[in-house]
Design an enzyme around this catalytic site. Structure first.
Site, PDB file in Angstrom:
ATOM      1  CB  CYS A 119      -0.948  -0.007   1.191  1.00 37.19           C
ATOM      2  SG  CYS A 119      -2.097  -1.385   1.162  1.00 37.19           S
ATOM      3  CG  HIS A 260      -3.046   3.716   1.919  1.00 36.55           C
ATOM      4  ND1 HIS A 260      -3.546   3.338   0.687  1.00 36.55           N
ATOM      5  CD2 HIS A 260      -3.158   2.631   2.736  1.00 36.55           C
ATOM      6  CE1 HIS A 260      -3.922   2.072   0.759  1.00 36.55           C
ATOM      7  NE2 HIS A 260      -3.707   1.617   1.992  1.00 36.55           N
ATOM      8  CG  ASN A 290      -6.564  -0.536   1.181  1.00 33.36           C
ATOM      9  OD1 ASN A 290      -5.845  -0.121   0.271  1.00 33.36           O
ATOM     10  ND2 ASN A 290      -6.086  -1.009   2.309  1.00 33.36           N
TER      11      ASN A 290
HETATM   12  O1  UT7 Z   1      -3.607  -0.626   3.593  1.00 34.17           O
HETATM   13  C1  UT7 Z   1      -2.995  -1.047   4.762  1.00 34.17           C
HETATM   14  C2  UT7 Z   1      -3.609  -2.301   5.182  1.00 34.17           C
HETATM   15  N1  UT7 Z   1      -4.829  -2.326   5.876  1.00 34.17           N
HETATM   16  C3  UT7 Z   1      -5.271  -1.487   6.828  1.00 34.17           C
HETATM   17  O2  UT7 Z   1      -4.826  -0.394   7.042  1.00 34.17           O
HETATM   18  C4  UT7 Z   1      -6.395  -1.983   7.677  1.00 34.17           C
HETATM   19  C5  UT7 Z   1      -6.142  -1.717   9.122  1.00 34.17           C
HETATM   20  N2  UT7 Z   1      -7.168  -2.277   9.996  1.00 34.17           N
HETATM   21  C6  UT7 Z   1      -8.458  -1.862   9.984  1.00 34.17           C
HETATM   22  O3  UT7 Z   1      -8.835  -1.003   9.200  1.00 34.17           O
HETATM   23  C7  UT7 Z   1      -9.409  -2.434  11.019  1.00 34.17           C
HETATM   24  O4  UT7 Z   1      -8.690  -3.140  11.989  1.00 34.17           O
HETATM   25  C8  UT7 Z   1     -10.492  -3.341  10.403  1.00 34.17           C
HETATM   26  C9  UT7 Z   1     -11.462  -2.504   9.595  1.00 34.17           C
HETATM   27  C10 UT7 Z   1      -9.850  -4.390   9.513  1.00 34.17           C
HETATM   28  C11 UT7 Z   1     -11.281  -4.032  11.498  1.00 34.17           C
HETATM   29  O5  UT7 Z   1     -11.836  -3.086  12.382  1.00 34.17           O
HETATM   30  P1  UT7 Z   1     -11.755  -3.319  13.964  1.00 34.17           P
HETATM   31  O6  UT7 Z   1     -12.485  -2.210  14.591  1.00 34.17           O
HETATM   32  O7  UT7 Z   1     -10.289  -3.472  14.289  1.00 34.17           O
HETATM   33  O8  UT7 Z   1     -12.571  -4.638  14.152  1.00 34.17           O
HETATM   34  P2  UT7 Z   1     -12.086  -6.053  14.727  1.00 34.17           P
HETATM   35  O9  UT7 Z   1     -11.094  -6.704  13.819  1.00 34.17           O
HETATM   36  O10 UT7 Z   1     -11.706  -5.871  16.162  1.00 34.17           O
HETATM   37  O11 UT7 Z   1     -13.434  -6.849  14.697  1.00 34.17           O
HETATM   38  C12 UT7 Z   1     -14.548  -6.480  15.522  1.00 34.17           C
HETATM   39  C13 UT7 Z   1     -15.646  -7.491  15.293  1.00 34.17           C
HETATM   40  C14 UT7 Z   1     -15.201  -8.930  15.418  1.00 34.17           C
HETATM   41  O12 UT7 Z   1     -16.224  -9.663  16.040  1.00 34.17           O
HETATM   42  P3  UT7 Z   1     -16.123 -10.049  17.604  1.00 34.17           P
HETATM   43  O13 UT7 Z   1     -14.862 -10.818  17.732  1.00 34.17           O
HETATM   44  O14 UT7 Z   1     -16.083  -8.722  18.319  1.00 34.17           O
HETATM   45  O15 UT7 Z   1     -17.366 -10.825  17.816  1.00 34.17           O
HETATM   46  C15 UT7 Z   1     -15.069  -9.389  13.991  1.00 34.17           C
HETATM   47  O16 UT7 Z   1     -15.275 -10.776  13.835  1.00 34.17           O
HETATM   48  O17 UT7 Z   1     -16.163  -7.342  13.967  1.00 34.17           O
HETATM   49  C16 UT7 Z   1     -16.177  -8.627  13.334  1.00 34.17           C
HETATM   50  N3  UT7 Z   1     -15.979  -8.433  11.912  1.00 34.17           N
HETATM   51  C17 UT7 Z   1     -16.976  -8.183  11.054  1.00 34.17           C
HETATM   52  N4  UT7 Z   1     -18.298  -8.066  11.231  1.00 34.17           N
HETATM   53  C18 UT7 Z   1     -19.035  -7.807  10.145  1.00 34.17           C
HETATM   54  C19 UT7 Z   1     -14.800  -8.444  11.235  1.00 34.17           C
HETATM   55  N5  UT7 Z   1     -15.040  -8.223   9.925  1.00 34.17           N
HETATM   56  C20 UT7 Z   1     -16.366  -8.053   9.804  1.00 34.17           C
HETATM   57  C21 UT7 Z   1     -17.209  -7.797   8.716  1.00 34.17           C
HETATM   58  N6  UT7 Z   1     -18.535  -7.655   8.936  1.00 34.17           N
HETATM   59  N7  UT7 Z   1     -16.741  -7.626   7.453  1.00 34.17           N
END
Ligand code: UT7
Length: 333
Positions: A119, A260, A290
């Site tokens: 990225c 980004h 992204n």
């Molecule tokens: O380009 C550089 C690379 N990428 C990035 O910069 C991405 C960096 N990371 C992020 O943007 C965030 O960490 C995410 C958007 C990927 C995730 O957001 P988060 O607030 O960190 O959520 P999380 O991973 O802690 O997940 C929270 C909950 C989980 O459920 P439980 O364990 O709380 O029951 C996940 O299983 O959300 C769940 N979850 C979803 N729910 C619905 C994860 N993905 C999804 C989804 N839809 N697509």
């Protein structure tokens, strides 16, 4: 130092972009994976993304973006002697996507090669091209970020597949001799400063689980989202601070911040750390998702196209990607 001392700078002559035909909304993803529009918008800001169809590849998108940038610059492929393409999703393992774009444009001279910093690729490519141009070895560069991440996504994995999209953006940079002293109010234009970093210890946080020399397959993207998020918000500001210092400016001097486009929350947090107001932040993550190395040139193309970025404006670009790799650059348009 005398007032007429000159130096070469890499000056922006035009930007352009290209998106696949098919737009996929969050609602459509609800039908194939256990997710919701509400979750995606709240956690990332993404509302839709474009997904490449048959016949659309990284190089075909790159060719369209490059041609659009050349048109904006009033130049032809013959005017270009350097093509640097940032991509992690090349059409083939080799030859490079840059050489495929070179051939697609009908460009038969100069040099073309890929840069791979995921990225952060576009920032790395701008910094690389700038070094060629200010050395005097090359005159005009096409710097391209082009990706088809949809082809390396595990479409069963809701934690990654909702986040990414496909697209390409391109920028024409030209070596231009400028006075070192800002005589008569003529401020230096072009790339003013860049800062790049990488730290390979973070490989497992964001990687593709395949490759020619290991699995002999392409593999799928794997990510520890929380860890990437934490690093992006906590660490990436070091390159921003260093870039401001070497350009001799502060965040207050910026007209536009074009980071980004991975997650709206990461973008907001980075801007807030430097007191950059929301009105100065170019945000396209809601429309493109992204798009990895393509996200910054796509955003630049949008903000130039709608008249926000104008000649003379001071712009910072900044990104973090797998590796980790991260970097920033300041350019005066
Ligand atoms: O380009 C550089 C690379 N990428 C990035 O910069 C991405 C960096 N990371 C992020 O943007 C965030 O960490 C995410 C958007 C990927 C995730 O957001 P988060 O607030 O960190 O959520 P999380 O991973 O802690 O997940 C929270 C909950 C989980 O459920 P439980 O364990 O709380 O029951 C996940 O299983 O959300 C769940 N979850 C979803 N729910 C619905 C994860 N993905 C999804 C989804 N839809 N697509």
């Amino acid at each position: 130092m005398s007032g007429d001392t000159k130096r070469l700078r890499a000056v922006v002559k035009g930007v352009g972009s290209a998106l696949p035909n098919r737009c996929v909304t969050n609602k459509e993803l609800e039908e194939t994976v256990d997710t919701s529009d509400e979750w995606i918008v709240q956690r990332t800001g993404i509302r839709q993304r474009y997904i490449a169809g048959e016949g659309e590849t990284t190089s075909t998108l790159g060719i369209r973006a490059a041609q659009a940038a050349l048109d904006r610059a009033g130049l032809t492929p013959d005017d270009i002697d350097l093509i640097v393409c940032a991509t992690s999703t090349p059409d083939y393992t080799f030859p490079s996507t840059a050489t495929m774009i070179q051939a697609g444009l009908g460009c038969t001279h100069g040099v073309a090669f890929d840069v791979q910093a995921v990225c952060a690729g576009f920032v790395f490519a701008v910094s690389t091209a700038e070094k060629f141009l200010v050395s005097g070895s090359h005159k005009r560069a096409l710097v391209i970020g082009a990706e088809t991440f949809s082809r390396i996504l595990d479409w069963q994995d809701r934690t990654t597949c909702v986040l990414f999209g496909d697209g390409a953006g391109a920028m024409v940079l030209e070596a231009e001799e400028q006075s070192v002293a800002a005589a008569g109010g003529n401020l230096p234009r072009g790339v003013l400063a860049t800062c790049l970093r990488s730290d390979g210890r973070h490989r497992a946080k964001l990687y593709v689980d395949g490759g020619p020399s290991t699995t002999k397959t392409v593999g799928f993207l794997r990510m520890e989202g929380k860890e990437v998020f934490r690093f992006a918000v906590g660490q990436v500001t070091d390159v921003m601070a260093e870039t401001f210092a070497s350009a001799g400016i502060t965040a207050e001097d910026l007209d536009w911040f074009v980071p980004h486009q991975a997650n709206r929350r990461i973008i907001d947090a980075s801007a807030q750390k430097f007191g950059i107001p929301t009105e100065k932040v170019v945000l396209t993550v809601q429309d493109h998702g992204n798009t990895s190395a393509a996200s910054i040139p796509l955003a630049l193309s949008v903000a130039c196209g709608d008249g926000r970025i104008k000649p003379g404006d001071l712009v910072m670009i900044e990104a973090i990607g797998g590796g980790f790799t991260w970097g920033a650059a300041v350019l005066r348009w």
